[in-house]
Scaffold this motif. Structure first.
Motif, PDB file in Angstrom:
ATOM      1  N   THR A 133      -1.263  -6.748   3.827  1.00 41.00           N
ATOM      2  CA  THR A 133      -0.919  -5.554   3.458  1.00 41.00           C
ATOM      3  C   THR A 133       0.391  -5.275   4.042  1.00 41.00           C
ATOM      4  O   THR A 133       0.624  -5.607   5.165  1.00 41.00           O
ATOM      5  CB  THR A 133      -1.856  -4.443   3.627  1.00 41.00           C
ATOM      6  OG1 THR A 133      -2.299  -4.306   5.060  1.00 41.00           O
ATOM      7  CG2 THR A 133      -3.011  -4.778   3.006  1.00 41.00           C
ATOM      8  N   LEU A 153      -8.086   0.287   0.018  1.00 39.75           N
ATOM      9  CA  LEU A 153      -8.076  -0.455   1.440  1.00 39.75           C
ATOM     10  C   LEU A 153      -9.320  -1.457   1.195  1.00 39.75           C
ATOM     11  O   LEU A 153      -9.155  -2.503   1.960  1.00 39.75           O
ATOM     12  CB  LEU A 153      -8.162   0.559   2.505  1.00 39.75           C
ATOM     13  CG  LEU A 153      -6.821   1.414   3.089  1.00 39.75           C
ATOM     14  CD1 LEU A 153      -7.196   2.608   4.032  1.00 39.75           C
ATOM     15  CD2 LEU A 153      -5.935   0.514   3.653  1.00 39.75           C
ATOM     16  N   LEU A 199       0.860  -1.184  -0.052  1.00 44.77           N
ATOM     17  CA  LEU A 199       0.030  -0.135  -0.075  1.00 44.77           C
ATOM     18  C   LEU A 199       0.846   1.313  -0.098  1.00 44.77           C
ATOM     19  O   LEU A 199       1.561   1.663   1.094  1.00 44.77           O
ATOM     20  CB  LEU A 199      -0.891   0.126   1.115  1.00 44.77           C
ATOM     21  CG  LEU A 199      -1.850  -1.167   1.518  1.00 44.77           C
ATOM     22  CD1 LEU A 199      -2.652  -0.892   2.739  1.00 44.77           C
ATOM     23  CD2 LEU A 199      -2.429  -1.227   0.349  1.00 44.77           C
TER      24      LEU A 199
END
Length: 318
Positions: free
Chosen positions: A164, A154, A130
């Motif tokens: 993640t 997300l 991310l």
């Protein structure tokens, strides 16, 4: 990290071409091989050519003062973004090679190599990197829908049960380039609102889903369109159903061919951009890298009111 690699790639190309120079950085970063300088203003008598590398050219007091203090130096910007509301700032440079924002486009300088795209083994629990930009005010108040973009990505990771790995590409003590690069290498794919998050993800052989969080698009989607990467979306078109459909596409195909093709285009455009930058910097006259239309739209104003954080500066020896 992208800014650092852009500077170092340009520096290597300059040295190969026989142009002696210093790369300047703040001592707090502790970057080996750089000339450690706490205050660029102390070097105003030394610098003959000042090169602004990577990042957007926007108005900050720091760059206003910097360019004013170095008024006798040649001032060149390469691998930069020229933002419409700050176009007068780009006019303060004698030449600009822009990755976006001008009619004649160069490319980003950060990427110089790539890794093969590998399909994860069957049954592996996938991990998504991310890499988020956060709020972005360079384009004006209310132009960045960063919160919505991050929420969509997300939610996408959660919907597909992905592990993640947050990736922060901003260099600081404890978050050095080697650590950041390793993070891109250990994930399986990248979800990002950053240009360099997209380019590094692809260069490391990872499929990328990118959202350009600027209304009307900033630099992310246009540059990814240029390299032929299909999974880049404006904030206006991005939605849960679209992103979920593209995630299913990744899981079904893994897009190895598309990643490989985009990597080749990135490397080609980056190589050309470095060569153009070296040629421009090596000229002793006041070269102009803008078209007549760009010159007309970038007013000829005296040094004084310019801006942006200096992401990389190269001092060229005569």
């Amino acid at each position: 990290m992208g800014d650092l690699h852009a500077v170092e790639n340009l520096s290597a190309a300059l040295r190969q071409a026989g142009h002696d120079h210093d790369v300047l950085s703040h001592p707090a970063l502790g970057i080996a091989g750089h000339r450690q300088v706490r205050d660029l203003f102390d070097m105003r008598c030394e610098i003959e050519t000042l090169v602004f590398v990577c990042g957007p050219i926007v108005q900050t007091d720091e760059l206003v003062d910097l360019l004013a203090v170095h008024r006798k130096a040649r001032k060149i910007a390469v691998g930069v973004s020229v933002i419409s509301r700050h176009r007068d700032m780009a006019a303060r440079f004698e030449a600009v090679l822009a990755r976006d924002g001008l009619s004649r486009q160069s490319f980003d300088l950060a990427i110089s190599h790539s890794l093969p795209c590998a399909v994860p083994p069957p049954g592996k629990r996938l991990k998504a990197g991310l890499c988020f930009r956060g709020d972005q005010r360079d384009y004006g108040n209310g132009m960045s829908e960063w919160a919505r973009a991050e929420r969509l990505l997300l939610q996408l990771a959660e919907t597909f049960g992905l592990d993640t790995e947050p990736i922060d590409t901003v260099l600081r003590p404890g978050n050095e380039a080697a650590k950041i690069e390793r993070q891109f290498e250990i994930v399986d794919l990248v979800l990002t609102t950053r240009l360099h998050g997209s380019l590094y993800g692809l260069s490391k052989g990872k499929p990328v889903i990118a959202i350009d969080q600027i209304r009307g698009t900033g630099k992310v989607k246009p540059i990814l369109n240029r390299i032929g990467w299909p999974l880049a979306y404006s904030i206006e078109e991005a939605n849960e159903a679209l992103l979920a459909g593209q995630m299913r596409r990744i899981l079904a195909e893994w897009l190895v061919e598309a990643v490989t093709t985009s990597q080749a285009t990135i490397l080609d455009l980056s190589s050309r951009a470095r060569a153009d930058a070296v040629a421009l910097i090596g000229r002793r006259g006041h070269a102009e890298a803008r078209t007549p239309a760009d010159r007309a739209s970038l007013p000829d104003t005296s040094l004084g009111s310019v801006g942006s954080v200096v992401d990389g500066v190269v001092r060229i020896e005569p």
